[in-house]
Design a protein around this motif. Structure first.
Motif, PDB file in Angstrom:
ATOM      1  N   UNK A  27      -6.978  -9.653  -7.863  1.00  0.00           N
ATOM      2  CA  UNK A  27      -5.834 -10.503  -7.560  1.00  0.00           C
ATOM      3  C   UNK A  27      -5.406 -10.356  -6.096  1.00  0.00           C
ATOM      4  N   UNK A  28      -4.591 -11.291  -5.619  1.00  0.00           N
ATOM      5  CA  UNK A  28      -4.059 -11.204  -4.265  1.00  0.00           C
ATOM      6  C   UNK A  28      -3.042 -10.067  -4.202  1.00  0.00           C
ATOM      7  N   UNK A  29      -3.192  -9.229  -3.193  1.00  0.00           N
ATOM      8  CA  UNK A  29      -2.321  -8.060  -3.054  1.00  0.00           C
ATOM      9  C   UNK A  29      -2.007  -7.839  -1.576  1.00  0.00           C
ATOM     10  N   UNK A  30      -0.983  -7.042  -1.261  1.00  0.00           N
ATOM     11  CA  UNK A  30      -0.712  -6.680   0.138  1.00  0.00           C
ATOM     12  C   UNK A  30      -1.840  -5.840   0.725  1.00  0.00           C
ATOM     13  N   UNK A  31      -1.755  -5.609   2.032  1.00  0.00           N
ATOM     14  CA  UNK A  31      -2.822  -4.884   2.719  1.00  0.00           C
ATOM     15  C   UNK A  31      -2.841  -3.399   2.377  1.00  0.00           C
ATOM     16  N   UNK A  32      -1.726  -2.848   1.934  1.00  0.00           N
ATOM     17  CA  UNK A  32      -1.720  -1.431   1.571  1.00  0.00           C
ATOM     18  C   UNK A  32      -0.636  -1.164   0.545  1.00  0.00           C
ATOM     19  N   UNK A  33      -0.858  -0.154  -0.255  1.00  0.00           N
ATOM     20  CA  UNK A  33       0.109   0.192  -1.295  1.00  0.00           C
ATOM     21  C   UNK A  33      -0.183   1.576  -1.831  1.00  0.00           C
ATOM     22  N   UNK A  34       0.840   2.153  -2.444  1.00  0.00           N
ATOM     23  CA  UNK A  34       0.711   3.447  -3.121  1.00  0.00           C
ATOM     24  C   UNK A  34       1.456   3.367  -4.437  1.00  0.00           C
ATOM     25  N   UNK A  44      -2.206   6.801  -6.679  1.00  0.00           N
ATOM     26  CA  UNK A  44      -3.289   5.906  -6.281  1.00  0.00           C
ATOM     27  C   UNK A  44      -2.855   5.157  -5.032  1.00  0.00           C
ATOM     28  N   UNK A  45      -3.682   5.211  -3.999  1.00  0.00           N
ATOM     29  CA  UNK A  45      -3.304   4.617  -2.717  1.00  0.00           C
ATOM     30  C   UNK A  45      -4.498   3.925  -2.082  1.00  0.00           C
ATOM     31  N   UNK A  46      -4.236   2.809  -1.405  1.00  0.00           N
ATOM     32  CA  UNK A  46      -5.282   2.124  -0.648  1.00  0.00           C
ATOM     33  C   UNK A  46      -4.677   1.444   0.561  1.00  0.00           C
ATOM     34  N   UNK A  47      -5.482   1.310   1.612  1.00  0.00           N
ATOM     35  CA  UNK A  47      -5.042   0.704   2.873  1.00  0.00           C
ATOM     36  C   UNK A  47      -6.243  -0.022   3.482  1.00  0.00           C
ATOM     37  N   UNK A  48      -6.048  -1.272   3.839  1.00  0.00           N
ATOM     38  CA  UNK A  48      -7.144  -2.041   4.419  1.00  0.00           C
ATOM     39  C   UNK A  48      -7.602  -1.478   5.752  1.00  0.00           C
ATOM     40  N   UNK A  49      -6.709  -0.729   6.434  1.00  0.00           N
ATOM     41  CA  UNK A  49      -7.033  -0.184   7.745  1.00  0.00           C
ATOM     42  C   UNK A  49      -6.708  -1.164   8.855  1.00  0.00           C
ATOM     43  N   UNK A  50      -7.194  -0.863  10.049  1.00  0.00           N
ATOM     44  CA  UNK A  50      -6.846  -1.650  11.230  1.00  0.00           C
ATOM     45  C   UNK A  50      -7.985  -2.516  11.754  1.00  0.00           C
ATOM     46  N   UNK A  51      -9.181  -2.333  11.210  1.00  0.00           N
ATOM     47  CA  UNK A  51     -10.323  -3.048  11.776  1.00  0.00           C
ATOM     48  C   UNK A  51     -11.096  -3.885  10.770  1.00  0.00           C
ATOM     49  N   UNK A  52     -10.689  -3.896   9.512  1.00  0.00           N
ATOM     50  CA  UNK A  52     -11.388  -4.673   8.486  1.00  0.00           C
ATOM     51  C   UNK A  52     -10.574  -5.903   8.103  1.00  0.00           C
ATOM     52  N   UNK A  53     -11.269  -6.984   7.794  1.00  0.00           N
ATOM     53  CA  UNK A  53     -10.602  -8.200   7.342  1.00  0.00           C
ATOM     54  C   UNK A  53     -10.403  -8.224   5.837  1.00  0.00           C
ATOM     55  N   UNK A  54     -11.091  -7.361   5.134  1.00  0.00           N
ATOM     56  CA  UNK A  54     -11.034  -7.344   3.672  1.00  0.00           C
ATOM     57  C   UNK A  54     -11.051  -5.905   3.189  1.00  0.00           C
ATOM     58  N   UNK A  55     -10.284  -5.624   2.138  1.00  0.00           N
ATOM     59  CA  UNK A  55     -10.334  -4.313   1.508  1.00  0.00           C
ATOM     60  C   UNK A  55     -11.396  -4.328   0.419  1.00  0.00           C
ATOM     61  N   UNK A  56     -12.480  -3.597   0.631  1.00  0.00           N
ATOM     62  CA  UNK A  56     -13.563  -3.544  -0.342  1.00  0.00           C
ATOM     63  C   UNK A  56     -13.517  -2.269  -1.183  1.00  0.00           C
ATOM     64  N   UNK A  57     -12.425  -1.500  -1.063  1.00  0.00           N
ATOM     65  CA  UNK A  57     -12.209  -0.345  -1.934  1.00  0.00           C
ATOM     66  C   UNK A  57     -11.507  -0.786  -3.215  1.00  0.00           C
ATOM     67  N   UNK A  58     -11.802  -0.082  -4.298  1.00  0.00           N
ATOM     68  CA  UNK A  58     -11.056  -0.228  -5.539  1.00  0.00           C
ATOM     69  C   UNK A  58     -10.771   1.176  -6.072  1.00  0.00           C
ATOM     70  N   UNK A  59      -9.530   1.417  -6.437  1.00  0.00           N
ATOM     71  CA  UNK A  59      -9.146   2.701  -7.022  1.00  0.00           C
ATOM     72  C   UNK A  59      -8.268   2.398  -8.226  1.00  0.00           C
ATOM     73  N   UNK A  60      -8.590   3.011  -9.362  1.00  0.00           N
ATOM     74  CA  UNK A  60      -7.877   2.685 -10.592  1.00  0.00           C
ATOM     75  C   UNK A  60      -7.956   3.853 -11.568  1.00  0.00           C
TER      76      UNK A  60
END
Length: 368
Positions: A27-34, A44-60
């Motif tokens: 689903x559509x989500x913000x660029x980072x969350x905890x 559980x935390x994820x952050x798109x970072x500063x140099x990527x256009x897409x977050x390809x990590x998944x943590x669940x």
């Protein structure tokens, strides 16, 4: 952008649970969350970072509560879609959703058997989608009452034993040229979606370990001594997660940075394990609760359509013919199972409820 079910591999369309998790993770989500999970001792935390256009990590995380003869299980998974290959985000989504599905399907087996079956199913699912031209790393914790916790690893995501005032120890070895065979370079020799020949690393957690950290390389590319000091000195897991995510950005944020921190000691308490029958899934952005509306053993299986955030899963008219075929197939599969062969596929009628994390960072609501 959220995936429709038509975009998923046909092998996945028959299972409502796997589809539901895959759609929710996309689903559509913000660029980072905890997400400091409610009534579950994990961050559980994820952050798109500063140099990527897409977050390809998944943590669940997943919690399957006992129903009838089913074994309860708790699992935390982190996956990193492989950059430079095909559809990294989708591969990571499929890796996690199919891993969870296989854990539910094989819920009558032991932890190590479930870990092997779930990793194999994830590999097959991603390979069916990308044909070896895409994939994901995967690290996971499996926990069940009365058995030592089990970890599984494939690729270069990592698992650390840690805790406040405790020496940090890495429990996994990367499947890279450098670490696996003593060569040079970070190219991966193994990953989810590689196809035949995959051999996941499965082991029990050493006794005495109280906390685990699962990380993608956007976190652990930080200097190893610095990472260890943050985990050692942080007063509690939430602070450790916040500090490592911030540090990854301060160091350039070159990649997606995701982390899961789990309190193993708290997992052993009855309050965490004992819940009404059903499934809960967490990610950094929210929670999805899935209720059994019918146990697989109570009636022939149904195939269900994609879920929405407001309605339970329902069988659609176009599937009625396939339902009749499934019922015939289930009777044949049941006969084979009684003869010692593989158990039939179990599709169930589900009701889904979704809650949003209260700790989503401010920012544009961009897709991953």
């Amino acid at each position: 952008m959220t995936q429709s079910m038509s975009e998923m591999p046909s092998a996945n369309r028959g299972d409502a649970f796997q589809e539901a998790v895959a759609t929710w993770l996309s689903r559509r989500v913000p660029e980072r969350a905890q997400n400091q999970c409610f009534d579950f001792p994990a961050i559980l935390s994820t952050d798109i970072g500063l140099q990527r256009e897409e977050n390809q990590d998944r943590v669940a995380a997943l919690r399957l509560s006992a129903r009838h003869s089913s074994q309860p299980i708790i699992a935390v998974v982190i996956a990193d879609g492989m950059g430079g290959m095909r559809d990294g985000a989708k591969c990571a989504t499929l890796a996690v959703s199919s891993f969870f599905y296989a854990l539910v399907r094989h819920r009558h087996q032991g932890l190590e058997q479930r870990a092997a079956a779930a990793t194999a199913h994830a590999n097959d699912t991603v390979f069916a989608f990308a044909n070896g031209r895409g994939g994901a790393t995967l690290s996971a914790l499996l926990f069940d009452e009365g058995a030592p916790p089990v970890i599984v690893n494939l690729g270069d995501s990592r698992i650390y034993a840690c805790g406040k005032g405790i020496k940090v120890e890495r429990l996994t070895i990367d499947d890279s040229l450098e670490e696996a065979v003593g060569g040079h370079g970070r190219e991966l020799l193994q990953f989810v979606g590689m196809g035949p020949g995959m051999q996941p690393h499965i082991r029990t957690v050493p006794s005495g370990v109280t906390e685990l950290a699962l990380t993608t390389d956007g976190i652990h590319y930080i200097d190893a001594d610095t990472l260890a000091k943050v985990l050692f000195h942080a007063p509690e897991p939430k602070a450790a997660s916040e500090r490592l995510s911030a540090l990854a950005r301060w160091c350039g944020g070159h990649d997606n940075a995701s982390i899961a921190l789990i309190d193993l000691k708290a997992l052993r308490t009855p309050a965490v394990r004992n819940h009404d029958a059903g499934i809960q899934v967490w990610d950094p952005f929210g929670t999805m609760a899935i209720t059994w509306l019918r146990d697989p053993g109570e009636a022939p299986p149904l195939q269900a359509a994609a879920p929405s955030e407001t309605a339970p899963l329902q069988a659609n008219p176009e599937q009625r013919g396939s339902d009749r075929r499934d019922r015939k197939g289930s009777r044949r599969s049941a006969k084979k199972a009684r003869q010692g062969q593989s158990p039939p596929k179990e599709d169930v009628q589900l009701e889904i409820k979704i809650e949003k994390s209260s700790d989503v960072k401010d920012g544009d609501d961009d897709s991953r």
